[in-house]
Design an enzyme around this catalytic site. Sequence first.
Site, mmCIF file in Angstrom:
data_model
loop_
_atom_site.group_PDB
_atom_site.id
_atom_site.type_symbol
_atom_site.label_atom_id
_atom_site.label_comp_id
_atom_site.label_asym_id
_atom_site.label_seq_id
_atom_site.Cartn_x
_atom_site.Cartn_y
_atom_site.Cartn_z
ATOM 1 N N SER A 1 -7.747 0.273 -8.357
ATOM 2 C CA SER A 1 -8.978 0.979 -8.695
ATOM 3 C C SER A 1 -8.714 2.441 -9.038
ATOM 4 C CB SER A 1 -9.964 0.906 -7.534
ATOM 5 O OG SER A 1 -10.306 -0.433 -7.265
HETATM 6 N N1 SAH Z 1 -8.946 -2.749 -3.703
HETATM 7 C C1 SAH Z 1 -7.975 -2.657 -4.780
HETATM 8 C C2 SAH Z 1 -8.509 -3.204 -6.084
HETATM 9 C C3 SAH Z 1 -8.516 -4.644 -6.060
HETATM 10 S S1 SAH Z 1 -8.949 -5.431 -7.587
HETATM 11 C C4 SAH Z 1 -7.501 -1.240 -4.944
HETATM 12 O O1 SAH Z 1 -7.653 -0.453 -4.046
HETATM 13 O O2 SAH Z 1 -6.939 -0.895 -5.973
HETATM 14 C C5 SAH Z 1 -9.955 -6.721 -6.888
HETATM 15 C C6 SAH Z 1 -9.227 -7.734 -6.053
HETATM 16 O O3 SAH Z 1 -10.218 -8.672 -5.621
HETATM 17 C C7 SAH Z 1 -8.175 -8.532 -6.794
HETATM 18 O O4 SAH Z 1 -6.952 -8.422 -6.126
HETATM 19 C C8 SAH Z 1 -8.711 -9.968 -6.756
HETATM 20 O O5 SAH Z 1 -7.703 -10.944 -6.624
HETATM 21 C C9 SAH Z 1 -9.602 -9.929 -5.519
HETATM 22 N N2 SAH Z 1 -10.627 -10.973 -5.475
HETATM 23 C C10 SAH Z 1 -11.384 -11.463 -6.484
HETATM 24 N N3 SAH Z 1 -12.199 -12.423 -6.032
HETATM 25 C C11 SAH Z 1 -11.965 -12.545 -4.686
HETATM 26 C C12 SAH Z 1 -12.476 -13.387 -3.654
HETATM 27 N N4 SAH Z 1 -13.425 -14.305 -3.883
HETATM 28 N N5 SAH Z 1 -11.990 -13.242 -2.410
HETATM 29 C C13 SAH Z 1 -11.027 -12.320 -2.129
HETATM 30 N N6 SAH Z 1 -10.494 -11.510 -3.064
HETATM 31 C C14 SAH Z 1 -10.946 -11.620 -4.335
#
Ligand code: SAH
Length: 201
Positions: free
Chosen positions: A50
Site C-alpha cells: 500500500s
Molecule cells: N496490507 C498490505 C497490502 C496488502 S494488498 C500492505 O501493507 O502493503 C491486499 C492483500 O489482501 C493481498 O495480499 C491479498 O492477497 C489479500 N486478500 C485479498 N482477499 C483476501 C481475503 N479474502 N482474505 C485474506 N486476505 C485477502
Amino acid sequence: MQRLQEQGITDQRVLDRIRTVPRHLFMDEALATRAYEDTALPIGFGQTISQPFVVAKMTEALLAGGGIEKVLEIGTGCGYQTAVLSPLVKTIYTLERIDPLLKRARRTLRELRIRNVNFRHDDGNIGWPARAPFDGILLTAAPHSVPQALFDQLRLGGRLIAPVGPEGRQELFRYVKGETRNERHSLGPVSFVPLVSGLQR
Ligand code: SAH
C-alpha cells in the site's frame, strides 16, 4: 513526511512510524530503489504494497478516539501496514489468503523484532471468530460491501476501516459500531486490490 502532514495526517505517532519503518525490507530488491515513493508497488502474486499516505490515513482513522488494543487486519500482504500499526496497539491478528505472502510477512516482521502479531492463513471474509471481539478491524483489500461477519466480530464503539466498492470506484470508509446501526464516514476515493474468496497455497 512533510507531504503527509500537508495531506492532512496529524497523528504524530503515525507520522513517526511512517518515518521509521524501513519500507524497502517489504519489497523485492529490484524495486527497493522506489520504496520511498508515495505509491503502491507490486509484491508478487498480483498484489501490492500500500501507498504510505493511505497506510497513514487508515492507521490514524482506526486509532482516533482511543481504546484500540486488539485489532484484526484482513490482507497481510507484505506486512507493511501491520508493521506501521504494531507498536500503537497491544495485539494484532492478521489474515492472508495467499500462503507464500503470509510466510514472507511473518519472516520480515520477525527480522524487525515485531512480536505482537498473530498470523493466520485464512479467508478474511469470515474474520477470526475465535479471537473476537476486536476493538478495531482493518481491511486492506476491497469488498463490494463489508461482510456482516466482520461487524459481528467488532465490539460496540469499535472501528472498522475499509476500502469498499468495485475496482476503479472504491471509497475508504470509517465505520463505528453502534447498538442498532453503524455510523459511517467517507475518507475519500482509494484504489485497492479486491477482497476475493478462498485460499491460495
Ligand atoms: N496490507 C498490505 C497490502 C496488502 S494488498 C500492505 O501493507 O502493503 C491486499 C492483500 O489482501 C493481498 O495480499 C491479498 O492477497 C489479500 N486478500 C485479498 N482477499 C483476501 C481475503 N479474502 N482474505 C485474506 N486476505 C485477502
